[in-house]
Structures are given as C-alpha cells and as structure tokens.
Design a protein around this motif. Structure first.
Motif, PDB file in Angstrom:
ATOM      1  N   LEU A 266      -3.863 -10.071  32.675  1.00  0.00           N
ATOM      2  CA  LEU A 266      -4.485 -11.226  33.329  1.00  0.00           C
ATOM      3  C   LEU A 266      -4.471 -12.440  32.409  1.00  0.00           C
ATOM      4  CD1 LEU A 266      -7.635  -9.486  34.851  1.00  0.00           C
ATOM      5  CD2 LEU A 266      -5.688 -10.380  36.141  1.00  0.00           C
ATOM      6  N   PRO A 267      -4.599 -13.637  32.977  1.00  0.00           N
ATOM      7  CA  PRO A 267      -4.766 -14.820  32.121  1.00  0.00           C
ATOM      8  C   PRO A 267      -6.028 -14.700  31.281  1.00  0.00           C
ATOM      9  CG  PRO A 267      -4.272 -15.447  34.390  1.00  0.00           C
ATOM     10  CD  PRO A 267      -4.549 -13.978  34.415  1.00  0.00           C
ATOM     11  N   LEU A 268      -6.101 -15.417  30.196  1.00  0.00           N
ATOM     12  CA  LEU A 268      -7.311 -15.458  29.385  1.00  0.00           C
ATOM     13  C   LEU A 268      -8.441 -16.095  30.187  1.00  0.00           C
ATOM     14  CD1 LEU A 268      -5.732 -16.727  26.041  1.00  0.00           C
ATOM     15  CD2 LEU A 268      -6.339 -14.372  26.626  1.00  0.00           C
ATOM     16  N   ARG A 269      -9.668 -15.796  29.766  1.00  0.00           N
ATOM     17  CA  ARG A 269     -10.884 -16.365  30.356  1.00  0.00           C
ATOM     18  C   ARG A 269     -11.054 -15.972  31.826  1.00  0.00           C
ATOM     19  NH1 ARG A 269      -8.308 -20.329  27.779  1.00  0.00           N
ATOM     20  NH2 ARG A 269      -7.773 -21.415  29.705  1.00  0.00           N
ATOM     21  N   MET A 270     -10.709 -14.724  32.146  1.00  0.00           N
ATOM     22  CA  MET A 270     -10.858 -14.219  33.510  1.00  0.00           C
ATOM     23  C   MET A 270     -12.069 -13.299  33.607  1.00  0.00           C
ATOM     24  SD  MET A 270      -8.861 -15.208  35.914  1.00  0.00           S
ATOM     25  CE  MET A 270      -9.141 -13.849  37.048  1.00  0.00           C
ATOM     26  N   GLU A 271     -12.907 -13.532  34.600  1.00  0.00           N
ATOM     27  CA  GLU A 271     -14.046 -12.644  34.839  1.00  0.00           C
ATOM     28  C   GLU A 271     -13.566 -11.433  35.621  1.00  0.00           C
ATOM     29  OE1 GLU A 271     -18.368 -12.613  37.160  1.00  0.00           O
ATOM     30  OE2 GLU A 271     -17.331 -14.515  36.769  1.00  0.00           O
ATOM     31  N   THR A 272     -13.875 -10.249  35.122  1.00  0.00           N
ATOM     32  CA  THR A 272     -13.469  -9.012  35.793  1.00  0.00           C
ATOM     33  C   THR A 272     -14.688  -8.149  36.090  1.00  0.00           C
ATOM     34  OG1 THR A 272     -13.098  -7.932  33.651  1.00  0.00           O
ATOM     35  CG2 THR A 272     -11.188  -8.952  34.724  1.00  0.00           C
ATOM     36  N   LYS A 273     -14.488  -7.190  36.991  1.00  0.00           N
ATOM     37  CA  LYS A 273     -15.519  -6.216  37.335  1.00  0.00           C
ATOM     38  C   LYS A 273     -14.952  -4.823  37.084  1.00  0.00           C
ATOM     39  CE  LYS A 273     -17.255  -9.240  41.017  1.00  0.00           C
ATOM     40  NZ  LYS A 273     -17.507  -9.366  42.487  1.00  0.00           N
ATOM     41  N   THR A 274     -15.657  -4.039  36.310  1.00  0.00           N
ATOM     42  CA  THR A 274     -15.185  -2.691  35.982  1.00  0.00           C
ATOM     43  C   THR A 274     -16.172  -1.607  36.351  1.00  0.00           C
ATOM     44  OG1 THR A 274     -16.139  -2.792  33.756  1.00  0.00           O
ATOM     45  CG2 THR A 274     -13.888  -3.605  34.013  1.00  0.00           C
ATOM     46  N   LYS A 275     -17.437  -1.992  36.556  1.00  0.00           N
ATOM     47  CA  LYS A 275     -18.484  -0.983  36.728  1.00  0.00           C
ATOM     48  C   LYS A 275     -18.918  -0.896  38.198  1.00  0.00           C
ATOM     49  CE  LYS A 275     -20.493  -3.285  33.521  1.00  0.00           C
ATOM     50  NZ  LYS A 275     -21.472  -3.871  32.597  1.00  0.00           N
ATOM     51  N   HIS A 276     -18.622   0.219  38.801  1.00  0.00           N
ATOM     52  CA  HIS A 276     -19.027   0.472  40.178  1.00  0.00           C
ATOM     53  C   HIS A 276     -19.046   1.976  40.378  1.00  0.00           C
ATOM     54  CE1 HIS A 276     -14.767   1.347  40.993  1.00  0.00           C
ATOM     55  NE2 HIS A 276     -14.498   0.246  40.316  1.00  0.00           N
ATOM     56  N   ALA A 277     -19.700   2.434  41.441  1.00  0.00           N
ATOM     57  CA  ALA A 277     -19.739   3.870  41.723  1.00  0.00           C
ATOM     58  C   ALA A 277     -18.314   4.370  41.956  1.00  0.00           C
ATOM     59  CB  ALA A 277     -20.613   4.133  42.949  1.00  0.00           C
ATOM     60  N   PHE A 278     -17.932   5.414  41.232  1.00  0.00           N
ATOM     61  CA  PHE A 278     -16.555   5.906  41.315  1.00  0.00           C
ATOM     62  C   PHE A 278     -16.548   7.426  41.295  1.00  0.00           C
ATOM     63  CE2 PHE A 278     -12.472   7.258  39.638  1.00  0.00           C
ATOM     64  CZ  PHE A 278     -11.577   6.474  40.347  1.00  0.00           C
ATOM     65  N   LYS A 279     -15.902   8.002  42.298  1.00  0.00           N
ATOM     66  CA  LYS A 279     -15.676   9.445  42.348  1.00  0.00           C
ATOM     67  C   LYS A 279     -14.177   9.666  42.457  1.00  0.00           C
ATOM     68  CE  LYS A 279     -17.178  13.706  44.596  1.00  0.00           C
ATOM     69  NZ  LYS A 279     -17.998  14.291  45.672  1.00  0.00           N
ATOM     70  N   PRO A 280     -13.548  10.277  41.442  1.00  0.00           N
ATOM     71  CA  PRO A 280     -12.086  10.377  41.435  1.00  0.00           C
ATOM     72  C   PRO A 280     -11.550  11.206  42.594  1.00  0.00           C
ATOM     73  CG  PRO A 280     -13.054  11.731  39.702  1.00  0.00           C
ATOM     74  CD  PRO A 280     -14.157  10.905  40.267  1.00  0.00           C
ATOM     75  N   SER A 281     -10.365  10.845  43.044  1.00  0.00           N
ATOM     76  CA  SER A 281      -9.692  11.608  44.085  1.00  0.00           C
ATOM     77  C   SER A 281      -9.092  12.880  43.496  1.00  0.00           C
ATOM     78  CB  SER A 281      -8.594  10.754  44.721  1.00  0.00           C
ATOM     79  OG  SER A 281      -7.741  11.552  45.505  1.00  0.00           O
ATOM     80  N   GLU A 282      -9.214  13.973  44.195  1.00  0.00           N
ATOM     81  CA  GLU A 282      -8.634  15.236  43.732  1.00  0.00           C
ATOM     82  C   GLU A 282      -7.115  15.218  43.818  1.00  0.00           C
ATOM     83  OE1 GLU A 282      -8.996  17.713  47.940  1.00  0.00           O
ATOM     84  OE2 GLU A 282     -10.440  18.081  46.330  1.00  0.00           O
ATOM     85  N   HIS A 283      -6.569  14.197  44.477  1.00  0.00           N
ATOM     86  CA  HIS A 283      -5.121  14.103  44.631  1.00  0.00           C
ATOM     87  C   HIS A 283      -4.456  13.264  43.539  1.00  0.00           C
ATOM     88  CE1 HIS A 283      -5.435  15.879  48.654  1.00  0.00           C
ATOM     89  NE2 HIS A 283      -6.485  15.092  48.824  1.00  0.00           N
ATOM     90  N   PHE A 284      -5.274  12.543  42.756  1.00  0.00           N
ATOM     91  CA  PHE A 284      -4.682  11.670  41.729  1.00  0.00           C
ATOM     92  C   PHE A 284      -4.478  12.446  40.437  1.00  0.00           C
ATOM     93  CE2 PHE A 284      -4.756   8.785  38.153  1.00  0.00           C
ATOM     94  CZ  PHE A 284      -3.917   7.759  38.571  1.00  0.00           C
ATOM     95  N   ARG A 285      -3.354  12.168  39.769  1.00  0.00           N
ATOM     96  CA  ARG A 285      -3.054  12.826  38.495  1.00  0.00           C
ATOM     97  C   ARG A 285      -2.190  11.909  37.631  1.00  0.00           C
ATOM     98  NH1 ARG A 285       0.937  16.645  36.596  1.00  0.00           N
ATOM     99  NH2 ARG A 285       2.037  16.426  38.590  1.00  0.00           N
ATOM    100  N   PHE A 286      -2.565  11.788  36.372  1.00  0.00           N
ATOM    101  CA  PHE A 286      -1.706  11.086  35.425  1.00  0.00           C
ATOM    102  C   PHE A 286      -0.603  12.047  34.997  1.00  0.00           C
ATOM    103  CE2 PHE A 286      -0.328  10.098  31.143  1.00  0.00           C
ATOM    104  CZ  PHE A 286      -0.069   8.745  31.217  1.00  0.00           C
ATOM    105  N   ILE A 287       0.654  11.569  35.013  1.00  0.00           N
ATOM    106  CA  ILE A 287       1.767  12.446  34.662  1.00  0.00           C
ATOM    107  C   ILE A 287       2.254  12.174  33.248  1.00  0.00           C
ATOM    108  CG2 ILE A 287       4.121  13.143  35.241  1.00  0.00           C
ATOM    109  CD1 ILE A 287       3.486  12.503  38.153  1.00  0.00           C
ATOM    110  N   SER A 288       2.724  10.951  32.969  1.00  0.00           N
ATOM    111  CA  SER A 288       3.270  10.694  31.636  1.00  0.00           C
ATOM    112  C   SER A 288       3.505   9.213  31.419  1.00  0.00           C
ATOM    113  CB  SER A 288       4.594  11.456  31.442  1.00  0.00           C
ATOM    114  OG  SER A 288       5.580  10.941  32.332  1.00  0.00           O
TER     115      SER A 288
END
Length: 660
Positions: A456-478
């Motif tokens: 992102l450009p510098l000086r950008m307001e972001t949101k990272t904190k929210h209720a999150f329940k991971p999907s059982e279908h998602f997987r990091f591979i490599s």
C-alpha cells in the motif's frame, strides 16, 4: 463563552490573577505535546472564542474547554470537577513558578525501576552493546566509541528527523549532515576524537543533556551511531538488541524535527496554582493520557519509531510540559503516578507500550499474532523518507516475533515470515483491509506483493482486527521462488543455526523478498455474469445515523454497485443477501500510462474472483496478466463480516491459487 480568545484568557490569568482562568490556561497548555503546538495556541492569527461545556459522566463531571462549541475545535482541553480540592504532591509552583524540569524527581523514578522492578532481568535481550555509542564527556564534549565488551548502561534516542518538504533545504542538510562519515570503513577522526555536542542538531544536544542529568554516560542515536557505509539491512535486524538492552529509550515527543529543542521553559507552570471553586465544585487539571502522547506526537508519524517503542522495556516520553515514564510494571508522570499498567480490566492492557515484549516473554502465541496485527495497524499510517525501507523499519520486530515463537516451540518451527505476514496464521493475516480506497499512483507493489499490506502507499489507515474464524478449506501451500534463491536461503549457516536470533535474522531477510505464494481454498466469481450494475445512491438508504441498503427497486435481479469515492463494492444475487467488499484502490482521475494497474478499472468488476479465507472473510482477486503462462492472481480488495451471505462459497470448488 469564557473569553474572546486564548490570548484574552492568558492575559486574564497573567494580569488579573484570576485563579479560574489560570486553571483553564494550564489545561490548554498541558494538552499541547510539542513546542509547535504551543506556538499555534498563542498565534494571534489563529485565535477564536473559548467556551466551557459541562459534561456529566459516570466517571466524574468535567468541563470541556473548546475553541468552538459545536464543530471540531482547533484546540480543546478538559478540567475535572470534584467535591473536594485536589493538591499536587509535587506542585511546581509551590515556591514560585518552576519552569524547568525537576530532574531529581525523574532520577528517583528511573532508579526505582532499576532497583525494585524486574524489567531488566525479564526483558533485557543479551549483554551485547550496540556497535557504536556516543560517550558523554565533561565540558559539553562527546565522542563516538565502540561498544564495550561488557554491557554498559546506555540511553537510546527515539525522535523524528522531520519532513524535508516542510523545512528549508539548509536545515534538512544540517540534520542529514549529523551522520557519521567513514574513511576506509572506520568513522572519521572528527567523531572518534572529542567534539562539541553543539555540532549536533538541537534534539540530539538536549538528549545528551538529559542523559547526563540522569547519570548515564552513553547515548545511542541512529544518525550518529550507524556510520555511513554500514550495512543498513544488518543493523535494522539488530534493533531488538539495541533497544532491548538499553537502560531506557528517550522518546522526543516534544520535537517535530531534529532541530527542535527538548529542554524549554514549561509555560503551563508559569503561574502559581491554587485550589479554586466554581459553582460549588473544585476545579483541577487532568492528566493527559499516555496513549494520546504515544499516538499523536510527531514521533508517532515516523515508521522507524514504532519498533523503537515496542522493543523497549523502559520508555521515557518527553513532552513540552512534562515527562512520562513507562515500564512493564508501572507508568509514572511528572507530578503524579498513572498507576500500574496491568489492571484487572484486560481491555486496558493494550495501553502498555511493552505488551509485545510481555507476550514474547510469556509465549502466548495466539495473543502474539493478535499483537502483530495491532503492530501492522499502527505501522501503515506512518511515513518514511525512503519507501524502500518499508520492511527494514520493522525488521527488529519481525526478528523478535520469530525468536519468541522459536523459543516457545523448539529449535525448528514451521513459521515463516512472508512479506510482513506470518505463515502459521496466514489466512488471518491476509484479511487486512483499507479504511478507504487508496490513490493507486503511490502504490508500493514494486516493493511488496499485492497481498501484503506493505504494497500500500505510505500513510494508509488499515484495519486488521476483527472477529475471524478460519475456513477449513483454506491451506497455505508454499512460497514460489527461484530455485537458486531458495537453496541459498534455506541452507545458509544462519538458517541451520541453533541460535534463534541468527535464524530469525535469516528468516526476516528472506521473508521481505517473498513475492509469490501458492495457497488452496474455495474459489468463485464475486459478481455473477448476468449481474446488472446500478448506482450506489440507488440502493443506499439512511435513517439518521443508520446506514443500510434497499434493493426493493430491483426485484429478481443479480446486481452490483461500486462507490467511486471510497472503493466499496457490493454484489447481490437475485434472492440472496448482499456482500459488501472494500477495494484497496479507487480508480484515479487519469488512467495510468503503464499497463500495470493495481486497481479494478471501471467496467472490470465482473473480472473479480474471490478466495475464501474464513467463515466470513474473502480475498478479492483479478487475474494477473504479467505472469506469463502460469495463471496467477493479484489482490484488489477484501470482504469481511458478510453475515447476510454465509453460504456464499457453499458447493464451490477448492483449488490452488497463486498469489502475486
């Protein structure tokens, strides 16, 4: 209305001796963090009437002092109302106005932490000194010396260099010129021999005086103690040691730039204070919250200072009118204690600057990931003189994070640092969003991949904190990388080392270069092929402060809409609930000349695909045309908390997706 202007209020306090106006005047000045703020307050061209507004609250009644009673004021302050008079234990006006800092009281606080707290034994990283230190000598002389073999008590300065666009070129040249030059890899004799502290910018000079007043003989200042020509990447990854081993970190909250003074006359205490009663209630000045100083001072706008604060077990915040001390066991302000920083109310725990270090020490892995997300949210709105330092400015935090997980889970762990995100909780870390679509002209996708907040450009307001329940279908591979680079990174001496610090440094260096990853998850189109585009105004409704959507004018239609100003996008199938997403970039006024466009062009909404991250979180993606024959996607946004469409991915295929 109290007075026609602050200057009238100041005159009344000074000439007539009105105790009420003295209390109000002190309240306004105590709210000013920097010297520049005080100058604005007293600027004749920026004056407006001063009002007092009564606020009745469960925690106690207050008077809100403001420059305007209805709209956002240019300046404001608060005065508390009590049933009993309240006296300062160390009133600086008790024996006449005290306009200078009481170093005796500050020495007592620092010594109390050193002698009676467990901060050093718990949080000190090692017994290594920085490579170079500034030794403070007599007669206002200093010199650059190699860090002694055994650990010495040294102070670290955290400050803002300033914005070169807001100062004369000569002033910026003086700040940059304070850097230590080298000859044949060694600092020049002019720095190794004693030289006058007056050769350095004002913030550094005053930091030297404060350090000496508190009984310490060494100071570390980045611009002076990292000589030109030093490997900046290596030094950046060692910051957790520099700050973690220091006696304390001195944060120049009062300085907007390196040429600002820190030690100045404190105008809030220029008149003697006296208990004063107004309509049956006693008035007293309130304490500015430490959080406000941390978040609103000029230092907080500089990217490098975030890790300087979060990696420091002990921090001394120096404002225009008073100092604040914060360590893992207590917070103290000049004149009065703020109290312990670990109250029973866990929601207040985040107010401690040392929470990251506490979580690293205890090994609370789940909370450590949440704290990293908090770090990201605090980091993205900050500025950098050099955008290429985007990862370097938090390298020390990444190394400390990895080391904490390594020590909690053994010598070899699966964790990887991935361009500012972490593998073990990758889906959660991918689900960041922007508060408002950015101007794509300033994107940093040449530095970081589209799926990383670092793009992102510098000086950008972001949101990272929210209720999150991971999907059982998602997987990091490599991670997808060149074979040569992979073998070099994974087989080097640091990576195979049993030292968590060495492995952490290697992991951070490798992680900041990650560009492409393969993941697996449920995948589908965001907007259906036969969806009809409608204007945002046609579906949005407002009832006072409530905002919602009304699709009554389009029964039985698949549709989508896009808010051009802020980047929101909505997709709705005919007889299902809607999903509101947030695009990372808005369409610029003029199309970019480059064929690469990080934004979704108008008319390209039906090309958006989506990848499920959690039960109500998805990435918005478009096909990447620049990856040759291999199909890959780049991130263009995210959708979070779509409660009206929980079954959006039901029955969709699970597939491998390459993110670039």
């Amino acid at each position: 209305m109290i007075h026609q202007s602050f200057l009238d209020l100041d005159y009344c306090a000074r000439v007539s001796g009105c105790e009420t106006c003295r209390t109000f005047r002190r309240a306004f000045i105590l709210e000013q963090i920097t010297g520049r703020d005080v100058e604005f307050l007293t600027n004749p061209d920026l004056q407006s009437p001063v009002y007092a507004v009564l606020r009745i609250e469960s925690s106690g009644d207050r008077l809100l002092l403001t420059s305007t009673p209805t709209q956002k004021p240019s300046f404001a302050a608060t005065v508390a109302l009590n049933h009993e008079p309240r006296h300062l234990a160390n009133d600086p006006t008790k024996s006449g106005a005290r306009l200078t800092t009481d170093f005796q009281e500050l020495r007592r606080v620092v010594r109390d932490c050193h002698d009676n707290h467990e901060c050093s034994s718990r949080y000190r990283w090692s017994r290594r000194n920085p490579t170079w230190l500034l030794e403070i000598m007599d007669n206002n002389q200093v010199r650059l010396v190699r860090g002694p073999k055994s650990l010495v008590d040294y102070v670290v300065l955290s400050y803002s260099w300033g914005d070169p666009a807001e100062m004369p070129a000569a002033e910026w040249a003086r700040i940059k010129g304070a850097g230590t030059k080298t000859r044949n890899g060694i600092p020049v004799p002019e720095r190794l021999n004693p030289f006058s502290a007056w050769d350095l910018p004002e913030t550094m000079r005053d930091a030297i005086d404060i350090t000496k007043e508190l009984g310490f003989g060494y100071l570390w200042v980045d611009n002076v103690c990292i000589p030109k020509g030093t490997n900046w990447d290596t030094e950046a990854s060692l910051m957790h040691e520099v700050y973690g081993n220091a006696a304390f970190t001195l944060v120049a909250s009062s300085s907007s730039k390196a040429t600002d003074r820190m030690i100045k006359e404190r105008l809030a205490w220029s008149h003697r204070s006296k208990a004063v009663k107004l309509r049956g209630k006693w008035l007293h000045n309130t304490q500015m919250p430490l959080d406000k100083i941390r978040l609103e001072s000029p230092v907080a706008r500089r990217s490098w200072t975030l890790q300087e604060e979060r990696l420091s077990p002990r921090v001394l915040y120096w404002t225009e009118q008073r100092w604040y001390w914060s360590c893992p066991e207590s917070q103290v302000a000049e004149l009065e204690e703020l109290g312990h920083v670990r109250p029973e109310n866990k929601s207040m725990e985040r107010r401690s600057p040392q929470l990251f270090l506490e979580l690293c020490r205890t090994g609370d892995i789940e909370q450590l990931h949440e704290e990293w997300l908090d770090i990201v949210e605090a980091y993205t709105p900050r500025d950098l003189v050099e955008p290429r330092d985007r990862f370097l400015a938090i390298a020390g935090l990444a190394v400390r994070f990895y080391s904490a997980k390594s020590e909690a889970g053994g010598s070899f762990i699966s964790e990887e640092y991935l361009a500012g995100l972490w593998r073990d909780n990758f889906a959660r870390h991918l689900a960041w969003s922007v508060a408002k679509g950015a101007n794509s002209r300033h994107n940093l996708q040449h530095i970081a991949p589209s799926w990383s907040w670092a793009s992102l450009p510098l000086r950008m307001e972001t949101k990272t904190k929210h209720a999150f329940k991971p999907s059982e279908h998602f997987r990091f591979i490599s991670v997808v990388e060149e074979k040569e680079d992979s073998e070099k990174a994974m087989t080097g001496p640091n990576f195979t080392s049993h030292d968590s610090l060495s492995r952490g440094r290697t992991m951070e260096e490798r992680g900041r270069g990650v560009k492409v990853v393969d993941v697996e998850g449920r995948f589908r189109r965001f907007v259906s092929d036969n969806a009809k585009q409608v204007s945002w105004d046609a579906i949005e409704w407002r009832r006072g402060k409530r905002v919602g959507f009304d699709f009554g004018a389009f029964p039985g239609h698949d549709l989508f809409a896009r808010h051009e100003a802020d980047g929101r996008i909505i997709a709705k199938d005919a007889h299902s609930g809607e999903i509101v997403g947030q695009l990372d970039y808005v369409v610029p006024d003029e199309a970019l000349k480059s064929p690469f466009t990080p934004y979704v062009p108008c008319g390209g909404e039906k090309e958006i695909m989506c990848l499920e991250l959690g039960e109500s979180a998805m990435l918005l993606l478009v096909r990447n045309p620049s990856w040759g024959h291999q199909e890959s996607y780049r991130r263009v946004g995210v959708a979070i908390s779509y409660e009206n469409r929980k079954g959006f991915f039901y029955g969709c295929e699970t597939r491998t997706v390459r993110l670039a």
